[in-house]
Design a protein around this motif. Structure first.
Motif, PDB file in Angstrom:
ATOM      1  N   PRO A   1       3.736  10.853   8.921  1.00  0.00           N
ATOM      2  CA  PRO A   1       3.939  11.966   9.957  1.00  0.00           C
ATOM      3  C   PRO A   1       4.683  11.464  11.173  1.00  0.00           C
ATOM      4  O   PRO A   1       5.006  12.327  11.880  1.00  0.00           O
ATOM      5  CB  PRO A   1       2.414  12.327  10.299  1.00  0.00           C
ATOM      6  N   TYR A   2       4.776  10.354  11.427  1.00  0.00           N
ATOM      7  CA  TYR A   2       5.616   9.691  12.427  1.00  0.00           C
ATOM      8  C   TYR A   2       7.093   9.527  12.253  1.00  0.00           C
ATOM      9  O   TYR A   2       7.879   8.858  12.847  1.00  0.00           O
ATOM     10  CB  TYR A   2       5.129   8.580  13.228  1.00  0.00           C
ATOM     11  N   GLY A   3       7.464   9.847  11.091  1.00  0.00           N
ATOM     12  CA  GLY A   3       8.909   9.760  10.502  1.00  0.00           C
ATOM     13  C   GLY A   3       9.104   8.240  10.107  1.00  0.00           C
ATOM     14  O   GLY A   3      10.170   7.705   9.835  1.00  0.00           O
ATOM     15  N   ILE A   4       7.929   7.533   9.924  1.00  0.00           N
ATOM     16  CA  ILE A   4       8.090   6.066   9.072  1.00  0.00           C
ATOM     17  C   ILE A   4       8.046   6.215   7.963  1.00  0.00           C
ATOM     18  O   ILE A   4       7.144   6.011   7.339  1.00  0.00           O
ATOM     19  CB  ILE A   4       7.118   5.206   9.783  1.00  0.00           C
ATOM     20  N   GLU A   5       9.289   6.309   7.070  1.00  0.00           N
ATOM     21  CA  GLU A   5       9.151   6.277   5.590  1.00  0.00           C
ATOM     22  C   GLU A   5       9.746   5.090   5.076  1.00  0.00           C
ATOM     23  O   GLU A   5       9.837   4.724   3.980  1.00  0.00           O
ATOM     24  CB  GLU A   5       9.895   7.528   5.080  1.00  0.00           C
ATOM     25  N   LYS A   6      10.855   4.495   5.750  1.00  0.00           N
ATOM     26  CA  LYS A   6      11.734   3.443   5.241  1.00  0.00           C
ATOM     27  C   LYS A   6      11.192   2.214   5.915  1.00  0.00           C
ATOM     28  O   LYS A   6      10.804   2.403   7.009  1.00  0.00           O
ATOM     29  CB  LYS A   6      13.208   3.712   5.386  1.00  0.00           C
ATOM     30  N   ILE A   7      11.362   1.138   5.353  1.00  0.00           N
ATOM     31  CA  ILE A   7      11.112  -0.195   6.123  1.00  0.00           C
ATOM     32  C   ILE A   7      11.639  -0.554   7.378  1.00  0.00           C
ATOM     33  O   ILE A   7      11.232  -1.027   8.278  1.00  0.00           O
ATOM     34  CB  ILE A   7      11.282  -1.491   5.038  1.00  0.00           C
ATOM     35  N   GLY A   8      13.102   0.256   7.304  1.00  0.00           N
ATOM     36  CA  GLY A   8      13.817   0.020   8.482  1.00  0.00           C
ATOM     37  C   GLY A   8      13.234   0.810   9.643  1.00  0.00           C
ATOM     38  O   GLY A   8      13.314   0.534  10.765  1.00  0.00           O
TER      39      GLY A   8
ATOM     40  N   ALA B   1      15.281  -2.915   4.776  1.00  0.00           N
ATOM     41  CA  ALA B   1      15.780  -1.857   5.635  1.00  0.00           C
ATOM     42  C   ALA B   1      15.825  -0.450   4.790  1.00  0.00           C
ATOM     43  O   ALA B   1      15.141   0.343   5.246  1.00  0.00           O
ATOM     44  CB  ALA B   1      16.789  -1.803   6.669  1.00  0.00           C
ATOM     45  N   PRO B   2      16.537  -0.350   3.653  1.00  0.00           N
ATOM     46  CA  PRO B   2      16.602   0.970   2.836  1.00  0.00           C
ATOM     47  C   PRO B   2      15.433   1.359   2.221  1.00  0.00           C
ATOM     48  O   PRO B   2      15.425   2.213   1.556  1.00  0.00           O
ATOM     49  CB  PRO B   2      18.010   0.679   2.262  1.00  0.00           C
ATOM     50  N   LEU B   3      14.558   0.309   1.737  1.00  0.00           N
ATOM     51  CA  LEU B   3      13.521   0.401   0.999  1.00  0.00           C
ATOM     52  C   LEU B   3      12.176   1.442   1.457  1.00  0.00           C
ATOM     53  O   LEU B   3      12.100   1.077   2.827  1.00  0.00           O
ATOM     54  CB  LEU B   3      13.093  -0.874   0.397  1.00  0.00           C
ATOM     55  N   ASN B   4      11.591   2.044   0.599  1.00  0.00           N
ATOM     56  CA  ASN B   4      10.498   2.820   1.146  1.00  0.00           C
ATOM     57  C   ASN B   4       9.520   1.975   1.527  1.00  0.00           C
ATOM     58  O   ASN B   4       9.249   1.019   0.849  1.00  0.00           O
ATOM     59  CB  ASN B   4       9.837   3.960  -0.094  1.00  0.00           C
ATOM     60  N   ILE B   5       8.530   2.320   2.366  1.00  0.00           N
ATOM     61  CA  ILE B   5       7.349   1.486   2.798  1.00  0.00           C
ATOM     62  C   ILE B   5       6.375   1.238   1.791  1.00  0.00           C
ATOM     63  O   ILE B   5       5.942   0.185   1.826  1.00  0.00           O
ATOM     64  CB  ILE B   5       6.833   2.109   3.956  1.00  0.00           C
ATOM     65  N   ASN B   6       6.317   2.037   0.683  1.00  0.00           N
ATOM     66  CA  ASN B   6       5.286   1.738  -0.256  1.00  0.00           C
ATOM     67  C   ASN B   6       5.711   0.803  -1.150  1.00  0.00           C
ATOM     68  O   ASN B   6       5.151   0.280  -2.038  1.00  0.00           O
ATOM     69  CB  ASN B   6       5.228   2.992  -1.152  1.00  0.00           C
ATOM     70  N   LYS B   7       7.046   0.137  -1.009  1.00  0.00           N
ATOM     71  CA  LYS B   7       7.391  -1.189  -1.600  1.00  0.00           C
ATOM     72  C   LYS B   7       6.666  -2.337  -1.105  1.00  0.00           C
ATOM     73  O   LYS B   7       6.754  -3.477  -1.633  1.00  0.00           O
ATOM     74  CB  LYS B   7       9.150  -1.290  -1.433  1.00  0.00           C
ATOM     75  N   ILE B   8       6.200  -2.397   0.219  1.00  0.00           N
ATOM     76  CA  ILE B   8       5.595  -3.517   0.828  1.00  0.00           C
ATOM     77  C   ILE B   8       4.396  -3.850   0.064  1.00  0.00           C
ATOM     78  O   ILE B   8       3.359  -2.939  -0.084  1.00  0.00           O
ATOM     79  CB  ILE B   8       5.255  -3.367   2.231  1.00  0.00           C
TER      80      ILE B   8
ATOM     81  N   THR C   1      10.173   0.205  14.821  1.00  0.00           N
ATOM     82  CA  THR C   1       8.900   0.940  15.465  1.00  0.00           C
ATOM     83  C   THR C   1       8.231  -0.053  16.505  1.00  0.00           C
ATOM     84  O   THR C   1       8.110  -1.370  16.332  1.00  0.00           O
ATOM     85  CB  THR C   1       7.659   1.402  14.357  1.00  0.00           C
ATOM     86  N   ASN C   2       7.754   0.119  17.790  1.00  0.00           N
ATOM     87  CA  ASN C   2       7.172  -0.503  18.499  1.00  0.00           C
ATOM     88  C   ASN C   2       5.838  -1.158  18.056  1.00  0.00           C
ATOM     89  O   ASN C   2       5.299  -0.480  17.419  1.00  0.00           O
ATOM     90  CB  ASN C   2       6.943   0.288  19.751  1.00  0.00           C
ATOM     91  N   LEU C   3       5.665  -2.522  17.997  1.00  0.00           N
ATOM     92  CA  LEU C   3       4.580  -3.088  17.457  1.00  0.00           C
ATOM     93  C   LEU C   3       3.345  -2.645  18.074  1.00  0.00           C
ATOM     94  O   LEU C   3       2.287  -2.182  17.433  1.00  0.00           O
ATOM     95  CB  LEU C   3       4.798  -4.797  17.815  1.00  0.00           C
ATOM     96  N   LYS C   4       3.353  -2.553  19.503  1.00  0.00           N
ATOM     97  CA  LYS C   4       2.066  -1.896  20.164  1.00  0.00           C
ATOM     98  C   LYS C   4       1.801  -0.451  19.654  1.00  0.00           C
ATOM     99  O   LYS C   4       0.549  -0.165  19.678  1.00  0.00           O
ATOM    100  CB  LYS C   4       2.166  -1.826  21.651  1.00  0.00           C
ATOM    101  N   PHE C   5       2.503   0.272  19.425  1.00  0.00           N
ATOM    102  CA  PHE C   5       2.298   1.720  18.744  1.00  0.00           C
ATOM    103  C   PHE C   5       1.752   1.251  17.329  1.00  0.00           C
ATOM    104  O   PHE C   5       0.913   2.067  16.997  1.00  0.00           O
ATOM    105  CB  PHE C   5       3.544   2.460  18.526  1.00  0.00           C
ATOM    106  N   LEU C   6       2.120   0.653  16.366  1.00  0.00           N
ATOM    107  CA  LEU C   6       1.685   0.361  15.120  1.00  0.00           C
ATOM    108  C   LEU C   6       0.294  -0.152  15.282  1.00  0.00           C
ATOM    109  O   LEU C   6      -0.643   0.252  14.420  1.00  0.00           O
ATOM    110  CB  LEU C   6       2.558  -0.710  14.332  1.00  0.00           C
ATOM    111  N   GLU C   7      -0.046  -1.105  16.335  1.00  0.00           N
ATOM    112  CA  GLU C   7      -1.281  -1.659  16.592  1.00  0.00           C
ATOM    113  C   GLU C   7      -2.308  -0.403  17.061  1.00  0.00           C
ATOM    114  O   GLU C   7      -3.565  -0.546  16.645  1.00  0.00           O
ATOM    115  CB  GLU C   7      -1.211  -2.581  17.396  1.00  0.00           C
ATOM    116  N   THR C   8      -1.733   0.492  17.577  1.00  0.00           N
ATOM    117  CA  THR C   8      -2.521   1.715  17.994  1.00  0.00           C
ATOM    118  C   THR C   8      -2.961   2.244  16.957  1.00  0.00           C
ATOM    119  O   THR C   8      -4.237   2.769  16.795  1.00  0.00           O
ATOM    120  CB  THR C   8      -1.654   2.406  19.086  1.00  0.00           C
ATOM    121  N   ILE C   9      -2.200   2.865  16.049  1.00  0.00           N
ATOM    122  CA  ILE C   9      -2.616   3.492  14.972  1.00  0.00           C
ATOM    123  C   ILE C   9      -3.250   2.975  13.714  1.00  0.00           C
ATOM    124  O   ILE C   9      -3.861   3.576  12.908  1.00  0.00           O
ATOM    125  CB  ILE C   9      -1.536   4.347  14.336  1.00  0.00           C
ATOM    126  N   LEU C  10      -3.024   1.479  13.645  1.00  0.00           N
ATOM    127  CA  LEU C  10      -3.259   0.783  12.269  1.00  0.00           C
ATOM    128  C   LEU C  10      -4.261  -0.472  12.901  1.00  0.00           C
ATOM    129  O   LEU C  10      -4.749  -1.023  11.994  1.00  0.00           O
ATOM    130  CB  LEU C  10      -2.441   0.362  11.435  1.00  0.00           C
TER     131      LEU C  10
END
Length: 394
Positions: free
Chosen positions: A195-202, A175-182, A207-216
């Motif tokens: 831009p959606y405020g998604i910076e940490k893995i937490g 959770a506390p790690l930056n998403i670029n650690k994935i 985040t709603n899975l459907k939303f992630l699938e919409t943008i990615l």
């Protein structure tokens, strides 16, 4: 009820620098750059002391020297690294029942089921200490329920440390790690999420899975699983693997040859990079084409042993030409590399010049280390390879 998975990830710290320091102890504690000539070469590897100046692998040597003028450049020696890697591999082979070597300096070990007989973390610690004692090389490891979390635990344990993430604690660790650690999440994907405020893995976890699938697209599911510590990837012994393959199912039947060829090229690049990570070469290349009526055809050809895209991609294109029928829409395509054997094909970061490495960097977003993990060859540029996401498989 199946046994709880226990996966260990091992990474030799600054492997090439550490090997050179064994032969020249005066390099210890100093910023060291392994690589080619100072004028046009690139950095194949660098010490932690050099990384503090912002230096990283595949950086032009001129740029690295501007960042750290007092750095010491060492011309790498392939033989030393191969010998050191073989030493470590033999210790691991003697110590554990199942391991997967994914690069010259990186391994996965499957301890699943061994907890009935051993304290797995203690055993892993003993293996690590044996490597350090017998080879003199620093080594880090992570242990958890899956390959991704284990690898990320290793990265957090570096340098020269170890970290165990117990079952049920994966999400709290991530959770506390930056998403670029994935692993595998590149800068372009991160730029879409920030831009959606998604910076940490937490943030990803919430985040709603459907939303992630919409943008990615389907890659959104891949990221969501990783963020939540879900990874069913198996530890596969390289000696057992005889072929590797990948497929893509289209949402709607397709007759656009340009698009089909683009995706085939991207899948070929993905498989070739996997071969290099596993010290493997292929001598048979095949494509699978499933038409709209579900009739499936396979085209294959024998090739010289290779793991290089510049050889494999023309072969894939030729096979597509043989299978192509403009009057028959396609539902699924696949690529398979088989008749595998052990061996190395690697772009030589000690010899390639800065311009060529920049081209490789531009076409491959996975920043491999020297050896099997190296920057990819720039194949398929003319047809926009990177419009295809290698994780979007049927």
């Amino acid at each position: 009820m199946s046994a709880k998975r226990i996966i260990m990830h091992i990474d030799l710290d600054s492997f090439f620098v550490s090997v050179e320091r064994k032969f020249d102890p005066s390099l210890i504690g100093k910023p060291v750059l392994i690589g080619g000539a100072a004028d046009r070469g690139v950095v194949a590897s660098c010490s932690y002391e050099a990384r503090k100046f912002g230096i990283h692998s595949a950086m032009p040597m001129k740029q690295a020297m501007r960042l750290c003028p007092h750095a010491i450049i060492v011309r790498g020696a392939h033989g030393r690294y191969s010998e050191a890697s073989a030493e470590v591999t033999e210790i691991i082979r003697q110590s554990v029942p199942l391991y997967q070597k994914t690069s010259v300096d990186e391994f996965y070990i499957d301890y699943t089921g061994m907890d009935r007989f051993h304290n797995c973390y203690q055993h892993a610690s003993e293996v690590r200490q044996r490597v350090i004692r017998e080879t003199g090389l620093p080594i880090s490891f992570g242990m958890s329920s899956g390959k991704t979390v284990a690898k990320m635990a290793t990265n957090q344990a570096k340098p020269n440390g170890q970290l165990y993430i117990p079952h049920g604690k994966e999400k709290a660790f991530l959770a506390p790690l930056n998403i670029n650690k994935i692993p595998g999440l590149g800068e372009s994907t991160a730029a879409k999420l920030y831009p959606y405020g998604i910076e940490k893995i937490g943030d990803l976890q919430r985040t709603n899975l459907k939303f992630l699938e919409t943008i990615l697209g389907k890659y959104g599911r891949f990221l969501w699983d990783k963020a939540n510590g879900i990874d069913e990837g198996e530890v596969v012994s390289a000696s057992e693997r005889k072929s590797i393959s990948t497929e893509h199912t289209f949402h709607a039947n397709i007759s656009d040859r340009q698009k089909i060829e683009t995706i085939l090229v991207s899948m070929t690049e993905e498989l070739a990079s996997k071969l290099r990570r596993e010290n493997k070469l292929a001598s048979c290349l095949a494509i699978k084409v499933r038409y709209a009526n579900f009739e499936t055809h396979t085209q294959q050809e024998k090739i010289a042993l290779t793991a290089a895209e510049h050889i494999l991609i023309p072969g894939v294109k030729n096979l597509l030409t043989s299978a192509w029928n403009s009057n028959r829409p396609i539902r699924l395509i696949g690529v398979r590399l088989s008749n595998l054997c052990s061996g190395l094909y690697q772009i030589n970061l000690f010899e390639d010049n800065e311009e060529r490495i920049k081209l490789y960097q531009a076409m491959d977003k996975i920043n491999f280390k020297f050896g099997e993990k190296t920057v990819c060859r720039a194949a398929g540029m003319e047809i926009g390879t990177r419009n295809f996401n290698p994780f979007m498989r049927g």
